[in-house]
Design a protein around this motif. Structure first.
Motif, PDB file in Angstrom:
ATOM      1  N   MET A  12     -17.755 -28.756  42.679  1.00  0.00           N
ATOM      2  CA  MET A  12     -16.454 -28.345  42.805  1.00  0.00           C
ATOM      3  C   MET A  12     -15.931 -28.782  44.356  1.00  0.00           C
ATOM      4  SD  MET A  12     -15.525 -27.167  39.839  1.00  0.00           S
ATOM      5  CE  MET A  12     -13.799 -26.541  40.271  1.00  0.00           C
ATOM      6  N   THR A  13     -16.783 -28.308  45.060  1.00  0.00           N
ATOM      7  CA  THR A  13     -16.559 -28.504  46.444  1.00  0.00           C
ATOM      8  C   THR A  13     -16.331 -30.013  46.963  1.00  0.00           C
ATOM      9  OG1 THR A  13     -17.832 -26.536  47.260  1.00  0.00           O
ATOM     10  CG2 THR A  13     -17.143 -28.222  48.948  1.00  0.00           C
ATOM     11  N   ALA A  14     -17.171 -30.921  46.591  1.00  0.00           N
ATOM     12  CA  ALA A  14     -17.054 -32.537  46.708  1.00  0.00           C
ATOM     13  C   ALA A  14     -15.695 -32.740  46.221  1.00  0.00           C
ATOM     14  CB  ALA A  14     -18.382 -33.040  46.112  1.00  0.00           C
ATOM     15  N   ILE A  84     -25.298 -24.305  44.494  1.00  0.00           N
ATOM     16  CA  ILE A  84     -25.644 -23.489  43.858  1.00  0.00           C
ATOM     17  C   ILE A  84     -25.256 -23.239  42.388  1.00  0.00           C
ATOM     18  CG2 ILE A  84     -24.404 -21.335  44.254  1.00  0.00           C
ATOM     19  CD1 ILE A  84     -26.891 -19.537  44.157  1.00  0.00           C
ATOM     20  N   GLY A  85     -24.129 -23.395  42.099  1.00  0.00           N
ATOM     21  CA  GLY A  85     -23.686 -23.544  40.689  1.00  0.00           C
ATOM     22  C   GLY A  85     -24.098 -24.364  39.771  1.00  0.00           C
ATOM     23  N   LEU A  90     -27.538 -26.091  35.144  1.00  0.00           N
ATOM     24  CA  LEU A  90     -28.676 -26.869  34.910  1.00  0.00           C
ATOM     25  C   LEU A  90     -29.788 -25.837  34.223  1.00  0.00           C
ATOM     26  CD1 LEU A  90     -28.834 -29.663  37.238  1.00  0.00           C
ATOM     27  CD2 LEU A  90     -27.880 -29.788  34.904  1.00  0.00           C
ATOM     28  N   MET A  91     -29.759 -24.865  35.020  1.00  0.00           N
ATOM     29  CA  MET A  91     -31.029 -24.109  34.500  1.00  0.00           C
ATOM     30  C   MET A  91     -30.656 -23.184  33.412  1.00  0.00           C
ATOM     31  SD  MET A  91     -34.183 -22.999  35.680  1.00  0.00           S
ATOM     32  CE  MET A  91     -34.470 -23.178  37.438  1.00  0.00           C
TER      33      MET A  91
END
Length: 157
Positions: A12-14, A84-85, A90-91
């Motif tokens: 989201m940041t990018a 981290i999101g 993915l996990m």
């Protein structure tokens, strides 16, 4: 005709820093258009499109978790360094046996050539990309073609 639910995992940041919404990036939009032309019905869950203010982070978190759990496929954009999101998404998908496709160009942060011995290069993948992603693609074109086959096969790898 079946309808497939696809969760989009991305930094989201990018995308916010670039002032764009990932859903409108040409590679993904072309992919979705091509799937629609193939008579494959896809509903996209994009966390960037959530209409909940950021200050309500608990509601946003719960909605994202529920969207992942309802998905038939998670597509991750790993073309740039993620936070981290993305890792958590993915996990969770892996834990719940939801197939994960990722677009991760060669020579990117998570996938590159490394010198392993003198005069020997080999492809390197981030260990968590290797362990979590079911199918890795260099670009959206390849991801689109494989996704078509995946959906036409009833969503089975």
């Amino acid at each position: 005709m079946s309808t497939y639910e696809v969760y989009i995992s991305r930094s989201m940041t990018a995308s916010q820093a670039n002032g764009e919404r990932w859903i409108n990036i040409s590679g993904l939009q072309t992919m979705l258009d091509n799937l629609s032309e193939s008579s494959i019905k896809v509903n996209v869950f994009d966390p960037g499109e959530i209409d909940i203010p950021e200050m309500y982070y608990e509601k946003r978190y719960n909605l994202c978790i529920n969207m992942i759990l309802k998905s038939n496929l998670l597509i991750a954009d790993l073309s740039s360094r993620s936070g981290i999101g993305v890792g958590a998404e993915l996990m969770l998908a892996k834990q719940k046996a939801i197939p994960i496709f990722a677009v991760c160009p060669e020579h990117s942060y998570y996938r590159t050539m490394r010198t392993t011995k003198p005069n020997t290069n080999s492809e390197w993948q981030h260990p968590f990309v290797f362990g979590l992603v079911d199918k890795l693609f260099s670009d959206y074109r390849d991801c689109t073609e494989f996704s078509k086959a995946f959906f036409l096969n009833g969503g089975v790898l």
